[in-house]
Every structure is written in C-alpha cells, then in structure tokens.
Design a protein around this motif. Structure first.
Motif, PDB file in Angstrom:
ATOM      1  N   PHE A  74       0.812  -1.148   0.109  1.00  0.00           N
ATOM      2  CA  PHE A  74       0.232  -0.351  -0.087  1.00  0.00           C
ATOM      3  C   PHE A  74       0.652   0.790  -0.372  1.00  0.00           C
ATOM      4  O   PHE A  74       2.529   1.398   0.478  1.00  0.00           O
ATOM      5  CB  PHE A  74      -1.070  -0.103   1.151  1.00  0.00           C
ATOM      6  CG  PHE A  74      -0.063  -0.259   3.076  1.00  0.00           C
ATOM      7  CD1 PHE A  74       0.467   0.724   3.389  1.00  0.00           C
ATOM      8  CD2 PHE A  74       0.301  -1.003   3.176  1.00  0.00           C
ATOM      9  CE1 PHE A  74       0.835   1.051   4.197  1.00  0.00           C
ATOM     10  CE2 PHE A  74       0.837  -1.772   4.502  1.00  0.00           C
ATOM     11  CZ  PHE A  74       0.783  -0.109   4.492  1.00  0.00           C
ATOM     12  N   LEU A  75       0.330   2.124  -0.313  1.00  0.00           N
ATOM     13  CA  LEU A  75       1.115   3.370  -0.360  1.00  0.00           C
ATOM     14  C   LEU A  75       1.090   4.558   0.960  1.00  0.00           C
ATOM     15  O   LEU A  75      -0.509   4.102   1.519  1.00  0.00           O
ATOM     16  CB  LEU A  75       0.406   4.888  -1.816  1.00  0.00           C
ATOM     17  CG  LEU A  75       1.247   3.915  -3.210  1.00  0.00           C
ATOM     18  CD1 LEU A  75       0.783   4.663  -4.253  1.00  0.00           C
ATOM     19  CD2 LEU A  75       2.210   3.096  -2.801  1.00  0.00           C
ATOM     20  N   THR A  93      -9.684   0.970  -1.044  1.00  0.00           N
ATOM     21  CA  THR A  93      -9.435   2.759  -0.751  1.00  0.00           C
ATOM     22  C   THR A  93     -10.820   3.844   0.066  1.00  0.00           C
ATOM     23  O   THR A  93     -11.810   3.673  -0.776  1.00  0.00           O
ATOM     24  CB  THR A  93      -8.437   3.922  -1.502  1.00  0.00           C
ATOM     25  OG1 THR A  93      -7.287   2.362  -1.698  1.00  0.00           O
ATOM     26  CG2 THR A  93      -7.705   5.051  -0.801  1.00  0.00           C
ATOM     27  N   ARG A  94     -10.746   3.959   1.297  1.00  0.00           N
ATOM     28  CA  ARG A  94     -11.644   4.773   1.905  1.00  0.00           C
ATOM     29  C   ARG A  94     -11.444   6.146   2.071  1.00  0.00           C
ATOM     30  O   ARG A  94      -9.969   6.255   3.193  1.00  0.00           O
ATOM     31  CB  ARG A  94     -12.252   4.148   3.068  1.00  0.00           C
ATOM     32  CG  ARG A  94     -13.677   5.608   3.600  1.00  0.00           C
ATOM     33  CD  ARG A  94     -14.324   5.091   5.007  1.00  0.00           C
ATOM     34  NE  ARG A  94     -15.531   4.182   4.254  1.00  0.00           N
ATOM     35  CZ  ARG A  94     -16.200   3.192   4.856  1.00  0.00           C
ATOM     36  NH1 ARG A  94     -16.279   3.899   6.392  1.00  0.00           N
ATOM     37  NH2 ARG A  94     -17.308   2.903   4.707  1.00  0.00           N
ATOM     38  N   LEU A  95     -11.589   6.906   0.763  1.00  0.00           N
ATOM     39  CA  LEU A  95     -11.054   8.827   1.504  1.00  0.00           C
ATOM     40  C   LEU A  95     -12.136   9.468   2.060  1.00  0.00           C
ATOM     41  O   LEU A  95     -13.260   9.039   1.656  1.00  0.00           O
ATOM     42  CB  LEU A  95     -10.469   9.076  -0.090  1.00  0.00           C
ATOM     43  CG  LEU A  95     -10.380   8.168  -0.877  1.00  0.00           C
ATOM     44  CD1 LEU A  95     -10.502   8.847  -2.993  1.00  0.00           C
ATOM     45  CD2 LEU A  95      -8.546   8.332  -0.622  1.00  0.00           C
ATOM     46  N   THR A  96     -11.732  10.546   3.102  1.00  0.00           N
ATOM     47  CA  THR A  96     -12.883  11.388   3.393  1.00  0.00           C
ATOM     48  C   THR A  96     -12.438  12.740   2.990  1.00  0.00           C
ATOM     49  O   THR A  96     -12.025  13.352   1.837  1.00  0.00           O
ATOM     50  CB  THR A  96     -11.685  11.772   4.673  1.00  0.00           C
ATOM     51  OG1 THR A  96     -11.990  10.552   5.492  1.00  0.00           O
ATOM     52  CG2 THR A  96     -12.932  12.054   5.424  1.00  0.00           C
ATOM     53  N   SER A 145      -7.347   8.875   4.374  1.00  0.00           N
ATOM     54  CA  SER A 145      -7.661   8.142   3.749  1.00  0.00           C
ATOM     55  C   SER A 145      -7.301   6.834   4.569  1.00  0.00           C
ATOM     56  O   SER A 145      -6.238   7.014   5.526  1.00  0.00           O
ATOM     57  CB  SER A 145      -7.053   7.991   2.890  1.00  0.00           C
ATOM     58  OG  SER A 145      -5.647   6.995   2.514  1.00  0.00           O
ATOM     59  N   ALA A 146      -7.890   5.241   4.460  1.00  0.00           N
ATOM     60  CA  ALA A 146      -7.293   3.862   4.426  1.00  0.00           C
ATOM     61  C   ALA A 146      -7.835   3.578   3.800  1.00  0.00           C
ATOM     62  O   ALA A 146      -8.579   3.342   3.235  1.00  0.00           O
ATOM     63  CB  ALA A 146      -8.694   4.074   6.003  1.00  0.00           C
ATOM     64  N   THR A 172      -3.210   4.073   0.650  1.00  0.00           N
ATOM     65  CA  THR A 172      -4.149   3.906  -0.011  1.00  0.00           C
ATOM     66  C   THR A 172      -3.496   3.058  -1.480  1.00  0.00           C
ATOM     67  O   THR A 172      -2.740   2.487  -0.301  1.00  0.00           O
ATOM     68  CB  THR A 172      -4.298   5.407  -0.516  1.00  0.00           C
ATOM     69  OG1 THR A 172      -5.353   5.894  -1.729  1.00  0.00           O
ATOM     70  CG2 THR A 172      -2.834   6.343  -1.598  1.00  0.00           C
ATOM     71  N   GLN A 173      -4.313   2.751  -2.496  1.00  0.00           N
ATOM     72  CA  GLN A 173      -3.782   1.678  -4.113  1.00  0.00           C
ATOM     73  C   GLN A 173      -3.332   0.455  -2.982  1.00  0.00           C
ATOM     74  O   GLN A 173      -2.018   0.064  -3.132  1.00  0.00           O
ATOM     75  CB  GLN A 173      -2.257   2.391  -3.949  1.00  0.00           C
ATOM     76  CG  GLN A 173      -2.532   2.239  -5.438  1.00  0.00           C
ATOM     77  CD  GLN A 173      -1.549   2.959  -6.258  1.00  0.00           C
ATOM     78  OE1 GLN A 173      -1.950   4.935  -6.506  1.00  0.00           O
ATOM     79  NE2 GLN A 173      -0.988   2.373  -7.347  1.00  0.00           N
ATOM     80  N   ALA A 174      -4.375   0.092  -2.356  1.00  0.00           N
ATOM     81  CA  ALA A 174      -3.890  -1.126  -1.368  1.00  0.00           C
ATOM     82  C   ALA A 174      -3.588  -2.967  -2.945  1.00  0.00           C
ATOM     83  O   ALA A 174      -5.047  -2.678  -3.499  1.00  0.00           O
ATOM     84  CB  ALA A 174      -4.778  -1.522  -0.398  1.00  0.00           C
TER      85      ALA A 174
END
Length: 362
Positions: free
Chosen positions: A52-53, A323-326, A334-335, A355-357
C-alpha cells in the motif's frame, strides 16, 4: 491528464523490436487446454501480505504488511504508483522526487532492496504494469522538452531495465491506461484521439473497440466489462456493459438511471464483478458487487462522508479490500478497508493512513 485535441492519426506502425521480444517470450498461441493449464490456480494461490501507499497527499511511500494489516514496514519513499510481479516477489514503481523526472525502479521483496532504476532527463515515467505471463513491463512515458511535457505513450521494458520499444510507433499516437489480459497475450489500452479501447496482440493487429472507459477482462479473456458513457433522458451517465470479444455482443450489466458506475473488477472465479457506484444526489463512491450475469447487485458500503474506491479481490474471490477517502476533511487520512463476502461480515478498517492497496499473492 493533458487536454488533447482531436487530431487525425496519419501513420501507425508496430514497434518491431517489441514484437520480436514479446513473441519469443510469450510463445505461440496455445490450445484451449494449454490456456487452462497455464492459468494460475486461484484457489491454491496464497495471500502473504498487502502492499500500500502511505501519506498519499504528500510524497507517498510504499509500505507492506502481513495479510491482516500488521507488521507494517516502509519499503521505498517517494513513490507515485506501482505494480506487483506475478510471483509476488518484485515491485515495479514510479518515483516521485521533487523537481526530477519520474523513474521506473524495481524493488525485490525477498532481498528488501532496490535492484534496478531506469530513467532519463529526456522523459518521465508513470504507471508500470507487469504482464501476468512473463517479465515484460508496460509503462507510460512522456517526453520532456523545452516546450514542456508531451502526451503519454506506452513503452515496454524488461525487469533489468532494458528498454525494448514503444508499444506503438509513428504519427501522433497517444496511448495510456494499459491493462494486460489474464494470460498476458493481449494488451488493452485507451486511444483518446479516437475515444476507443485498443486490444494489441503483439503481432500486426490493433483491434479497436468502440468504447472508452474503465474496463477489466473476464478470467478467461473472452469478455470485457466496460464503464461506458451513454446519454439518457436524465443526461449522460456511466453504466457497465459486458462486451463479448468473439461475437461483439453488448449486454448491459448495470442500468440505474440516477447512478454512475466505474472501475469494474472481475472476481478471479468469474462469478462476480465489484465496482464503484456514485449517485447524482450524493456523488461519493460506494463499493458494489453484482453477479457476472447482472443479477443480485448489492451495496458493500453505504452512507457517511467517504469516497470508496479501488476494489481488489483475493485470489479465492471471497474477500475485498478498497481505499476509503474522506471527503471535505484534510485532517482525516484515507484508509484501507476490507470485507469477507463469504462470511457476510461487516466492512472493517484494515490499515490507517493508506491508499492503493494490493494483495501480495504467492
């Protein structure tokens, strides 16, 4: 993405060096039985970890963890995007150094070190994508000149950094969005000048599909699922269609009048498709899953001030991560979230500030 004016493509020729090398590597077209034997056994593939990043809003870093998100380890700083090798042992990635052209580098997960670095002051490289069949990597290259940075074109390289050739040579050809077929015998990409998808078989054939949008291959490479922009009474919207490569038959997969559907991802067992859905009233992404015949669509996420994107399947097609972006809050990172569909469990956070997992599959 640069704004590209529509121009007529006046000349087009296949890169001869790329053809020779890739045909030798890929080999002759196999029979149906050989294809089945060469396709990885998804049921036997094992998830050993997650790439992930981290800190994507700054200069992102490439990290890894175990399959449960624990034992997190920094691998490489200043990374923009990456691709994992088919054997799960190496990572090709684009660097993100300030005021320097992006390079394509290789990180060995077994040696825990960078093993090759390829780049030049004359071009900048992005989005490496590893062929699932062999060691060939395709990436986007933009030429740097006194006039600025040029339009994207696809190039091929070997893992040792040897430059092969542009995928397509000649004229004003612009290509991006490369996506290998599951056998690695075809390369799909976007031609924005003609607003088409192009399938290239590394001989002399450029097959053009009259759509342009996010797409994925079925596990047997016989169909595409495409996010197509279409006009309806409510205006333009993106819907998913299935495109049969043999018969060219088009079958709507999703057709809600007040939604837009993007980034379809076919499950490895071929039974389901995950995608991102946005409504007109609340244009935040939710993860949905639908059967490959279009039946039983269901939302995996719902509500909240989040934008859920980039779904990824496990090899057994039982688990998703995304990825869940707020939305609207720079203070909430993000998570990475996950859900086990086989157990019908609730979604849960797996890795914070990420992100980007991608699953590491061996």
């Amino acid at each position: 993405m640069d704004q590209i004016g529509r121009r007529t493509v006046t000349s087009l020729s296949v890169g001869l060096v790329a053809i020779i090398i890739l045909l030798v590597t890929i080999g002759q077209q196999p029979s149906a039985g050989q294809v089945a034997n060469n396709t990885p056994n998804q049921a036997q593939a094992q998830v050993s970890g997650i790439l992930f990043l981290r800190n994507p809003a700054q200069q992102a870093e490439l990290w890894r963890s175990d399959a449960n998100g624990q034992g997190q380890q920094l691998l490489v700083p200043q990374v923009s995007d990456y691709s994992l090798s088919p054997d799960g042992r190496k990572v090709a990635y684009a660097t993100q150094a300030e005021a320097q052209p992006s390079r394509i580098e290789m990180f060995d997960l077994t040696q825990n070190q960078v093993i090759t670095s390829t780049g030049s002051a004359d071009w900048t490289g992005y989005t490496p994508n590893w062929s699932p069949a062999d060691g060939v990597i395709v990436y986007e290259r933009r030429t740097i000149s006194t006039g600025g940075v040029g339009s994207p074109k696809l190039w091929l390289m070997q893992p040792d950094g040897t430059q092969v050739s542009p995928v397509v040579k000649g004229g004003d050809v612009v290509t991006f969005g490369a996506h290998w077929s599951n056998t690695g015998r075809l390369l799909g990409f976007t031609d924005p000048l003609r607003n088409e998808l192009v399938l290239f078989d590394f001989s002399d054939v450029l097959r053009r599909i009259p759509f342009s949008g996010d797409f994925d291959w079925s596990p047997d490479d016989q169909r595409l699922v495409i996010s197509v922009l279409r006009e309806s009474q409510a205006g333009f919207r993106n819907e998913l269609i299935l495109f049969d490569l043999m018969t060219e038959q088009q079958t709507p997969l999703t057709s809600q009048t007040d939604t837009d559907d993007f980034t379809p991802v076919w499950s490895p067992d071929g039974t389901k498709i995950a995608f991102v859905r946005r409504t007109r009233e609340v244009p935040r992404g939710e993860i949905w899953v639908v059967n490959a015949d279009g039946s039983e669509p269901r939302a995996i996420t719902a509500g909240g001030g989040y934008d859920n994107v980039d779904p990824q399947w496990t090899p057994d097609s039982q688990q998703l991560l995304w990825t869940r972006l707020t939305v609207g809050s720079a203070n909430v990172p993000s998570a990475i979230w996950t859900v086990n569909l086989a157990e019908n469990s609730e979604p849960r956070v797996l890795i914070e500030n990420a992100t980007q997992a991608r699953w590491i599959v061996e």
